[in-house]
Motif scaffolding. Structure first.
Motif, PDB file in Angstrom:
ATOM      1  N   ILE A 178       8.464  12.746   5.846  1.00  0.00           N
ATOM      2  CA  ILE A 178       7.413  12.484   4.847  1.00  0.00           C
ATOM      3  C   ILE A 178       7.771  11.220   4.065  1.00  0.00           C
ATOM      4  O   ILE A 178       6.948  10.313   3.877  1.00  0.00           O
ATOM      5  CB  ILE A 178       7.241  13.698   3.906  1.00  0.00           C
ATOM      6  N   GLY A 179       9.047  11.182   3.645  1.00  0.00           N
ATOM      7  CA  GLY A 179       9.512   9.989   2.922  1.00  0.00           C
ATOM      8  C   GLY A 179       9.320   8.736   3.751  1.00  0.00           C
ATOM      9  O   GLY A 179       8.799   7.717   3.276  1.00  0.00           O
ATOM     10  N   ILE A 180       9.731   8.817   5.014  1.00  0.00           N
ATOM     11  CA  ILE A 180       9.633   7.640   5.899  1.00  0.00           C
ATOM     12  C   ILE A 180       8.179   7.215   6.052  1.00  0.00           C
ATOM     13  O   ILE A 180       7.868   6.026   6.026  1.00  0.00           O
ATOM     14  CB  ILE A 180      10.249   7.963   7.285  1.00  0.00           C
ATOM     15  N   VAL A 181       7.287   8.196   6.197  1.00  0.00           N
ATOM     16  CA  VAL A 181       5.878   7.861   6.409  1.00  0.00           C
ATOM     17  C   VAL A 181       5.297   7.156   5.176  1.00  0.00           C
ATOM     18  O   VAL A 181       4.582   6.171   5.288  1.00  0.00           O
ATOM     19  CB  VAL A 181       5.061   9.141   6.753  1.00  0.00           C
ATOM     20  N   VAL A 221       3.652   1.498   3.248  1.00  0.00           N
ATOM     21  CA  VAL A 221       3.829   0.233   2.520  1.00  0.00           C
ATOM     22  C   VAL A 221       4.263  -0.859   3.498  1.00  0.00           C
ATOM     23  O   VAL A 221       3.783  -1.990   3.462  1.00  0.00           O
ATOM     24  CB  VAL A 221       4.865   0.406   1.381  1.00  0.00           C
ATOM     25  N   LEU A 222       5.179  -0.470   4.375  1.00  0.00           N
ATOM     26  CA  LEU A 222       5.678  -1.416   5.373  1.00  0.00           C
ATOM     27  C   LEU A 222       4.527  -1.947   6.226  1.00  0.00           C
ATOM     28  O   LEU A 222       4.410  -3.156   6.456  1.00  0.00           O
ATOM     29  CB  LEU A 222       6.710  -0.713   6.260  1.00  0.00           C
ATOM     30  N   LEU A 223       3.639  -1.046   6.646  1.00  0.00           N
ATOM     31  CA  LEU A 223       2.522  -1.476   7.500  1.00  0.00           C
ATOM     32  C   LEU A 223       1.585  -2.422   6.751  1.00  0.00           C
ATOM     33  O   LEU A 223       1.068  -3.374   7.322  1.00  0.00           O
ATOM     34  CB  LEU A 223       1.742  -0.253   7.996  1.00  0.00           C
ATOM     35  N   TRP A 224       1.411  -2.141   5.461  1.00  0.00           N
ATOM     36  CA  TRP A 224       0.595  -3.038   4.624  1.00  0.00           C
ATOM     37  C   TRP A 224       1.196  -4.455   4.663  1.00  0.00           C
ATOM     38  O   TRP A 224       0.490  -5.443   4.873  1.00  0.00           O
ATOM     39  CB  TRP A 224       0.580  -2.483   3.202  1.00  0.00           C
ATOM     40  N   VAL A 254       3.173  -5.593   6.975  1.00  0.00           N
ATOM     41  CA  VAL A 254       3.076  -6.148   8.336  1.00  0.00           C
ATOM     42  C   VAL A 254       1.670  -6.716   8.569  1.00  0.00           C
ATOM     43  O   VAL A 254       1.497  -7.777   9.166  1.00  0.00           O
ATOM     44  CB  VAL A 254       3.408  -5.058   9.382  1.00  0.00           C
ATOM     45  N   TYR A 255       0.672  -6.009   8.032  1.00  0.00           N
ATOM     46  CA  TYR A 255      -0.706  -6.490   8.159  1.00  0.00           C
ATOM     47  C   TYR A 255      -0.848  -7.868   7.508  1.00  0.00           C
ATOM     48  O   TYR A 255      -1.386  -8.809   8.105  1.00  0.00           O
ATOM     49  CB  TYR A 255      -1.653  -5.476   7.517  1.00  0.00           C
ATOM     50  N   ALA A 256      -0.308  -7.968   6.288  1.00  0.00           N
ATOM     51  CA  ALA A 256      -0.372  -9.255   5.590  1.00  0.00           C
ATOM     52  C   ALA A 256       0.383 -10.326   6.364  1.00  0.00           C
ATOM     53  O   ALA A 256      -0.040 -11.479   6.450  1.00  0.00           O
ATOM     54  CB  ALA A 256       0.209  -9.110   4.184  1.00  0.00           C
ATOM     55  N   MET A 257       1.501  -9.921   6.966  1.00  0.00           N
ATOM     56  CA  MET A 257       2.309 -10.866   7.735  1.00  0.00           C
ATOM     57  C   MET A 257       1.498 -11.421   8.906  1.00  0.00           C
ATOM     58  O   MET A 257       1.483 -12.637   9.147  1.00  0.00           O
ATOM     59  CB  MET A 257       3.552 -10.136   8.233  1.00  0.00           C
ATOM     60  N   PHE A 258       0.803 -10.521   9.589  1.00  0.00           N
ATOM     61  CA  PHE A 258       0.003 -11.007  10.722  1.00  0.00           C
ATOM     62  C   PHE A 258      -1.159 -11.868  10.255  1.00  0.00           C
ATOM     63  O   PHE A 258      -1.535 -12.824  10.931  1.00  0.00           O
ATOM     64  CB  PHE A 258      -0.477  -9.828  11.582  1.00  0.00           C
ATOM     65  N   ILE A 294       7.006  -7.409  -0.476  1.00  0.00           N
ATOM     66  CA  ILE A 294       7.411  -6.001  -0.603  1.00  0.00           C
ATOM     67  C   ILE A 294       7.840  -5.432   0.752  1.00  0.00           C
ATOM     68  O   ILE A 294       8.671  -4.537   0.833  1.00  0.00           O
ATOM     69  CB  ILE A 294       6.242  -5.175  -1.210  1.00  0.00           C
ATOM     70  N   LEU A 295       7.290  -6.019   1.805  1.00  0.00           N
ATOM     71  CA  LEU A 295       7.621  -5.576   3.166  1.00  0.00           C
ATOM     72  C   LEU A 295       9.119  -5.405   3.387  1.00  0.00           C
ATOM     73  O   LEU A 295       9.554  -4.345   3.860  1.00  0.00           O
ATOM     74  CB  LEU A 295       6.989  -6.570   4.169  1.00  0.00           C
ATOM     75  N   PRO A 296       9.958  -6.387   3.041  1.00  0.00           N
ATOM     76  CA  PRO A 296      11.396  -6.195   3.257  1.00  0.00           C
ATOM     77  C   PRO A 296      11.977  -5.050   2.435  1.00  0.00           C
ATOM     78  O   PRO A 296      12.934  -4.408   2.876  1.00  0.00           O
ATOM     79  CB  PRO A 296      12.005  -7.528   2.804  1.00  0.00           C
ATOM     80  N   VAL A 297      11.391  -4.807   1.274  1.00  0.00           N
ATOM     81  CA  VAL A 297      11.897  -3.707   0.451  1.00  0.00           C
ATOM     82  C   VAL A 297      11.659  -2.384   1.182  1.00  0.00           C
ATOM     83  O   VAL A 297      12.565  -1.551   1.311  1.00  0.00           O
ATOM     84  CB  VAL A 297      11.198  -3.696  -0.928  1.00  0.00           C
ATOM     85  N   ALA A 298      10.454  -2.231   1.700  1.00  0.00           N
ATOM     86  CA  ALA A 298      10.126  -1.007   2.435  1.00  0.00           C
ATOM     87  C   ALA A 298      11.011  -0.878   3.666  1.00  0.00           C
ATOM     88  O   ALA A 298      11.555   0.197   3.971  1.00  0.00           O
ATOM     89  CB  ALA A 298       8.655  -1.037   2.829  1.00  0.00           C
TER      90      ALA A 298
END
Lengths: 285, 706, 419, 52
Positions: free
Chosen positions: C20-23, C28-31, C33-37, C382-386
């Motif tokens: 659950i924590g990872i998800v 946030v990580l996917l958000w 990654v989306y911005a990265m792309f 924030i991506l690297p933080v996640a």
């Protein structure tokens, strides 16, 4: 070989008292160098204008207000001591911008630039522009693009090249005819366009050239600041941020003291000294 | 072989080493390098042989010579033509960006016909026969005078050709848009004689007294004016600018005379009064003047320095000093025409300034003002007038000026068809909404526009014109130049779209109409026509690209008739209510009038003029009230309201709001249109009695925070 | 469920709770990654950077994560070269944090450049005079070192370690780790310094420019020193956070206090140097170019003197003193305050050395330029933080990161049982 | 960058910079190669338990 043996140092002097701020230099530059445009260019912080005309005022109120327009191309800095380590060239990690020791021109290789923008940070003149967008021309308009300057792509930095391609064309012609380039053979697009004749361009190393005669560059380092070389011995001529030791090859000229003072930063009381020093250095050589 | 752990490991390591050593990596690296350096969507312009062709720019009345650089015949750059008698190698930003007009997104690509609210493409044959049929109906109904024409310029063979068409058709209803050229012609007609123009010899004057003329911002022939200004220092010539804001010209001037907007004429008359009172020149040297005594009496009575001070805000002592400085200069000249001198001008002001020149003895003197004869190089054959034409052409014009025409049309109509050539009245005239309403009263509008601008959008049929780079035309100088030069505009490129030379379109139309009209237009093409009508100078024109008709002061001193000035009543003060006076401001980097700016020109516009979608208005901080620099504010006048951005400017008279002209276009060119507000939307026309000019230099306005 | 992978004897939360924590963090990580792309495919127009702000939030984030990641090289240097054996209890974690920081830095750089596919030109067409070239070289080499240092820890996973080759590899890598650590320290010294040099050599920007030694401006040394000083603060901070989240004591107080003490002395010495540098810059360097200090700190909405005071005094002198003083260092509350202030201080320093440089006008007629990052920039930052949180969570769950974990928690467990 | 690239110059800057770079790469490469080979050797000879 048919090399031009002389080492040139191309430079420019802009008579600010003649400049009317009409914008012809800006457009001539854009059209000469395939500079793109976008729908909204009113944010000047992301608008690519190799030649940008700044508007300065003396800060006084009407009717004592005075305006001066200051056209700012790339200053083609020679760097500290004029050794060719201009602020931008020395920082570029990929050698995408380079100093031409035979011309004094700072070049930019678009296909090598990978867009780190360090050069933009290093340039105090904001002469460098980043292609935040892919350049797009309205349908059919690519037809007017010149083959002498490659259109850039998104993600690279571009800037004024002193119309280097014009130098190349002139040099080729001179080589074929086995002679030196004439003064008027190589002129930048902004110079030729200026309806007020405010811009003079030529070889600062060549005493026969008008730019040399106006600027009278001092070949020795400034005794007050050894970083500075090529200071003008004409008391009306100055350079932008000369004290930093960037050693630009673009000089400015004005009869008005407040305009000359606006060219650099001075602490309280310093200007009075510098002003007189300017005059004194004309006896220097 | 048994796959055990050991051999698996060996295989893995071996494969890794193999791939690392194989050329695959190098090849992929190389490919990505090449690919990333040449994106397929980045254009690669075709290279080839460089050639240069000469032509003339006709974007504005400047008539500058241009040199077009081509690569394999493809134009890539426009530059000023060296040694040209008008611009001598210089160029302005609009001319330099000329190539952008070729491919402008708003260009009209084929003939169009309005169908409901939409345009549909038609062929040239259909278009010509459609217009011919409609016009035929008008002639059959015996009202040929109900065809109107609005054009931009009234010189050169193209305007003559349009007038010829109107004549042969039988209508006197030809109108030109206000321009510096037409205002100067009106001035000459009012105080000298008809069919003359005025030229200001700025190049040789040593004291230029400009009544708000934007000499370095687009007044007259812009490049020639900028060059005249640039040479002032070497010539030790002084420039004194009468202005209410620190325009670039005012800034370049040696002295600024701050004046209340709209009182320039009074200042000029005040100067005349000083000259009369303090010097003997007027009574002794002027000769052949009409109503001079009445004029002198008027000046003596109404324009004493004290009275003028009260009107203009210029100190009486300064007025006297200025007048004396003016008269004592070797070659002084007074220049009329606020801004570019086209829209919102008053004939009284032009005439007052010209009276100053006359009183100072500066007519037809080097460095003064030339009262010039028409260029006179065109020789058209007699127009063939049939009965219908004779009858219609004999009728009175509906109105005296384009502004009066708009008034008349809006109120009672009166035209059944209208030709619009080289004009964009639905944008360029004050109160464009009224112009549009007037246009709607006309049954059938034919546009000869190159671009789908505000006026073309309201037309019924469009016969799209090739632009100056695609066509042949004589371009004659004017616009306040003290010389007459005819240049030849030559096609630099084949028409990019299915457009025609408007001259050819007109000839086709005339021939389709038959009868006397066809006989009057019996040329096989415009080119043949031009060659015939310019016969005297054609050879030189086509060889050299230009002919200098005249560049010396005309001989003799023309008579001056002061009747208009004596009788001219003052224009009413700006209409409406408000604490401020809103005035339009002409900027060199923004085209005005019928010409639209190019994407490049708009790009150069400062963020103190245009910021995002907002026009930035200049206002003196001392009268800004609660408004702060950069605020968005609502600007309200009797004509309308607009959201604008506040731009503090020390260089404008307190109480005056300066708003850039040339913004707020509404048509399909995202690079140029949809930016800012059209200042004309906020200003209502004030028609000057006696001239029919729209003399609204400004309007009362109020500002409040948005 | 995943018991076989969890280190022997360690207690971990139930797998579903972990997931659950990872998800949540993964979202946030996917958000990001989306911005990265978005940035990659649409270009840097997705950001609010402009020609005045060529360097902005990302470069700050880059410099900041590298600075706080300095804990890895400095701890490694102390452990393997200076043989401070006590630090073996935290070295694994320091390496993981460093690995996260450096991989994040490289990722940010890959997003930040306008032509990512040409990024390797920095190696191929290197300009040896550019500080950025040095940064890129040392950064990528040091990232290799960190990977090498991280590998043995991964191989010590219960399942991986059963594979004899992995077992031997981990063992052998431990044997020669001192060589790698030494190389890492050398590389780190240079790239941390070069990052400081990036600003210091810009002689066209009086706010950034510093005089120095040979080719190295003073910021070169200040950056290296500050990374070594504040990096351990970050290691300690993340350790503290991890302990708080897991509810376990993971590193012994002795180790913590030792590292805090070293960090304290480093901070104190650094801040003295920084103060001297600031004074020299304010009263000699900048005035020689025509600038008063007030020019850099007034006439704008953000960059006031408070920035300088916060950075140097509140987040420099104060944490330094708190950590060198035994009583405040060994008091968990004041120690935590000090390490938080320290981390803020070094991040603020990097902010100033990136963004304030861009904001200060240099030409007399230029104006202050302020900028607000776009959401794409924030998301990619924030991506690297996640990513870091996920990597730490996974590493903590499956790898023997903390050698003292069992020992420290046995007694606690026992106490709990007894109680 | 390698000495055969056209931007290469035989000067101090390049020598020091690339000297350091290739030195670091060399150590890392050699170190890792040693570790892999030694690990492979240990695995094959299976005397890996000795250090426990």
């Amino acid at each position: 070989m048919i090399e031009n043996k002389k080492v040139h140092k191309f430079g420019m002097v802009v008579d600010l008292d003649k400049c009317t701020g009409c914008g012809a230099c800006m457009v001539s530059c854009m059209s000469e160098n395939n500079v793109p445009f976008k729908e909204d260019e009113s944010n000047k912080k992301d608008s690519i204008t190799w030649m940008r005309v700044y508007k300065l005022t003396n800060g006084k109120s009407f009717p004592e207000t005075e305006i001066v327009y200051l056209p700012r191309p790339c200053q083609h800095c020679g760097g500290i001591g004029d050794h060719g380590h201009s602020p931008c060239v020395s920082v570029c990690p990929a050698t995408a911008t380079d100093y031409g020791y035979d011309t004094g021109i700072v070049s930019q290789i678009y296909t090598r630039c990978f867009g780190c923008r360090y050069c933009m940070g290093a340039c105090p003149y904001h002469a460098r522009y980043f292609n935040w967008w892919d350049p797009k021309w309205p349908k059919g308009m690519e037809n007017y693009l010149s083959p002498n300057v490659s259109p850039r792509m998104r993600g690279v930095v571009e800037k004024c090249s002193f119309c280097y391609h014009r130098y190349q064309l002139a040099r080729e012609q001179a080589m074929i005819e086995d002679r030196e380039i004439e003064e008027m053979e190589y002129q930048t697009a902004c110079t030729t366009a200026c309806p007020a004749g405010a811009i003079v361009f030529g070889d600062l190393n060549n005493p026969a050239h008008k730019v040399h005669q106006i600027v009278k560059p001092d070949p020795h380092p400034d005794p007050m600041n050894h970083k500075v070389v090529g200071k003008s011995r004409n008391p009306k001529v100055f350079r932008l941020l000369e004290r930093l030791g960037t050693n630009p090859k673009v000089y400015y000229m004005s009869d008005r003291e407040w305009v000359r003072k606006a060219g650099d930063n001075y602490l309280k009381g310093e200007w009075e000294n510098v002003k007189t020093h300017h005059g004194a250095s004309s006896s220097h050589g | 072989m048994k796959i055990d752990r050991r051999s698996f490991l060996g295989l893995g390591l071996g494969a890794a080493a193999g791939i690392a050593l194989s050329p695959v990596g190098v090849k992929l690296t190389d490919d990505s390098s090449i690919w990333t350096q040449n994106w397929p969507w980045t254009p690669v312009p075709e290279d080839g042989e460089i050639t240069y062709d000469r032509s003339v720019c006709s974007l504005c009345p400047g008539a500058c010579g241009i040199s077009v650089r081509k690569i394999n015949g493809r134009p890539v750059k426009i530059e000023g033509l060296d040694d040209h008698p008008i611009n001598n190698g210089g160029a302005c930003l609009h001319g330099i960006s000329g190539l952008q007009y070729l491919y402008d997104p708003a260009r009209i690509k084929t003939p169009l016909k309005k169908n409901g609210n939409k345009f549909e493409k038609i062929s040239w044959d259909e278009a010509i026969s459609l217009v011919a049929q409609k016009l035929g109906e008008i002639r059959e109904s015996d009202t040929p005078e109900s065809l109107g024409l609005i054009t931009g310029a009234d010189n050169g063979s193209m305007s003559r050709l349009f007038e010829r068409f109107m004549g042969a058709f039988g209508s006197p209803n030809t109108y030109t848009m206000p321009s510096l050229e037409s205002n100067l012609a009106l001035t000459a007609a009012a105080i000298h004689s008809a069919d003359r123009s005025l030229g200001f010899d700025l190049d040789h004057s040593d004291f230029i007294l400009s009544f708000g003329a934007a000499i370095i911002e687009g007044w007259g022939s812009p490049v020639a004016c900028i060059q005249a200004n640039a040479s002032r220092r070497e010539r030790k010539a002084k420039l004194v600018q009468v202005d209410y804001r620190l325009s670039n010209t005012a800034n370049a001037a040696d002295k600024i005379i701050a004046v209340k907007p709209g009182t320039e004429a009074d200042l000029a008359l005040g100067l005349c009064a000083v000259l009369l009172a303090k010097t003997q020149i007027s009574t002794n040297t002027l000769y052949g003047d009409v109503n001079k005594l009445a004029f002198a009496a008027m000046l003596e009575k109404e324009y004493t320095p004290d009275k003028v001070e009260a009107i203009t805000g210029v100190k009486a002592a300064d007025i006297e000093a200025l007048a004396m400085e003016f008269i004592k200069a070797k070659a002084p000249v007074a220049v009329p025409g606020k801004g570019r001198g086209d829209v919102g001008q008053s004939l009284r002001e032009f005439a007052a300034v010209q009276a100053l020149n006359a009183l100072a003895g500066r007519l037809n003197k080097e460095g003064g003002v030339f009262v010039m004869w028409p260029a006179g190089y065109l020789n058209f054959p007699e127009n063939v007038m049939d009965a219908a034409a004779e009858q219609g052409a004999g009728k009175a014009k509906l109105a005296g000026s384009v502004n009066e025409l708009v008034d008349k049309l809006e109120k009672d109509g009166g035209l059944s068809a209208l030709f619009i050539y080289n004009a964009n009245p639905c944008y360029a005239l004050n109160n464009p909404e009224k112009v549009k309403a007037a246009m709607d009263k006309v049954g059938f509008k034919v546009s000869f526009s190159s671009f789908m601008d505000e006026t073309a959008l309201r037309s019924d049929v469009i016969l799209p014109a090739s632009i100056f780079l695609e066509r042949l035309e004589d371009v004659v100088s004017g616009a306040g130049l003290a010389k007459t030069v005819v240049g030849l505009c030559r096609p630099m490129v084949k028409p990019v779209f299915d457009t025609k030379h408007p001259g050819d379109a007109l000839i086709l139309l005339a021939q389709a109409m038959g009868a006397g009209i066809a006989q009057s237009f019996s040329w096989e093409s415009y080119e043949a026509c031009l060659e015939e009508v310019t016969e005297k100078i054609w050879d030189t024109l086509s060889d050299d690209g230009y002919v200098v008709i005249d560049d010396k002061p005309p001989v003799g001193t023309p008579a001056t008739d002061f009747t208009f000035l004596v009788s001219a009543p003052k224009v009413a003060v700006p209409m409406g209510e408000g604490d401020y006076t809103l005035v339009p401001v002409d900027k060199m980097r923004l085209a005005g009038g019928s010409m639209t700016s190019s994407p490049f020109a708009v790009k150069t516009v400062s963020d103190t003029v245009l910021s995002g979608k907002y026009s930035v208005v200049e206002i003196n901080p001392t009268t800004a009230g609660v408004l702060k620099d950069g605020d968005i504010a609502v600007l309200k006048t009797a004509m309308g309201t607009a959201k604008v951005k506040i731009g503090f400017n020390e260089g404008i008279l307190p109480g005056v709001i300066g708003m850039p002209r040339g913004l707020g276009h509404a048509f399909n060119n995202p690079y140029v249109a949809g930016k800012g507000v059209n200042v004309n939307d906020l200003i209502g026309p004030v028609i000057e009695p006696g001239s029919g000019l729209d003399a609204a230099f400004g309007i009362k306005a109020s500002l409040s925070k948005a | 469920m995943d018991d076989a992978l969890i280190p022997e004897g360690a207690k971990r939360c139930a797998f579903p709770i972990f997931m659950i924590g990872i998800v949540i963090v993964g979202a946030v990580l996917l958000w990001g990654v989306y911005a990265m792309f978005l940035c990659w495919f649409k270009g840097l127009n997705q950001t609010n950077m402009n020609d005045y702000y060529g360097f902005a939030l990302w470069i700050w984030a880059d410099l900041a994560v590298i600075a706080v990641g300095g804990g890895a090289f400095f701890t490694g240097l102390l452990k393997y070269i200076f043989k401070v054996d006590e630090l073996k209890n935290i070295i694994n974690f320091a390496v993981i944090i460093g690995f996260i920081c450096y991989s994040s830095a490289l990722l940010i750089l890959a997003i930040d450049i306008g032509q990512p596919l040409r990024g390797w030109f920095i190696f191929w067409h290197a300009n040896v005079h550019s500080m950025l070239t040095e940064v890129a070289y040392c950064l990528s080499c040091y990232f290799a070192v960190l990977t090498i240092e991280f590998i043995p820890n991964i191989l010590e996973n219960r399942q991986a370690n059963k594979v004899p080759f992995f077992h031997h590899l981990a063992h052998n890598m431990h044997e020669v780790m001192a060589v790698f650590a030494a190389t890492g320290a050398f590389l780190s010294f240079f790239h941390q310094g070069s990052l400081g040099g990036v600003a210091g050599v810009m002689f066209g920007r009086p706010f950034a420019y510093r005089e120095g030694l040979l080719i190295w401006p003073w910021t070169f040394f200040l950056f290296t020193w500050s990374a070594a000083a504040f990096g351990p603060c970050f290691t300690l901070l993340v350790t503290k956070i991890t302990e708080r989240i897991t509810g376990k004591k993971l590193v012994g107080d002795k180790t913590i206090n030792l590292l805090a003490k070293i960090s304290g002395w480093m901070i104190t010495t650094y801040i003295i140097a920084k103060i001297i540098d600031t004074i020299y810059w304010a009263f000699v360097t900048a005035p020689s170019m025509g600038f008063k200090l007030s020019h850099f700190y007034s006439n704008n909405g953000l960059y006031g003197y408070w920035m300088l005071i916060t950075e140097v005094i509140l987040c420099g002198v104060v944490p330094g003193l708190l950590l060198i003083n035994k009583s405040t260092r060994e008091n968990p509350t004041t120690r935590t305050i000090a390490i938080i202030l320290g981390v803020i201080g070094v991040c603020l320093n990097r902010w100033v050395m990136v963004l304030q440089i861009m904001a200060v006008p240099v030409m007399s007629f230029d104006t202050w330029a302020l900028y607000i990052p776009s959401w794409q920039e924030v998301a990619t930052t924030i991506l690297p933080v996640a990513y870091g949180i996920i990597l730490i969570a996974v590493a903590y769950r499956y790898l023997p990161v903390f050698p003292q974990e069992l020992e420290l928690n046995e007694s606690a467990d026992a106490a709990a049982q007894n109680g | 960058m390698f000495p055969f690239c056209f931007e290469w110059a035989w000067d101090m800057g390049h020598a020091i910079f690339f000297g350091g770079f290739w030195y670091a790469i060399g150590i890392l490469g050699a170190g890792m190669t040693y570790c892999f080979l030694k690990a492979a050797y240990d695995t094959i000879n299976d005397n890996g338990d000795s250090h426990h």
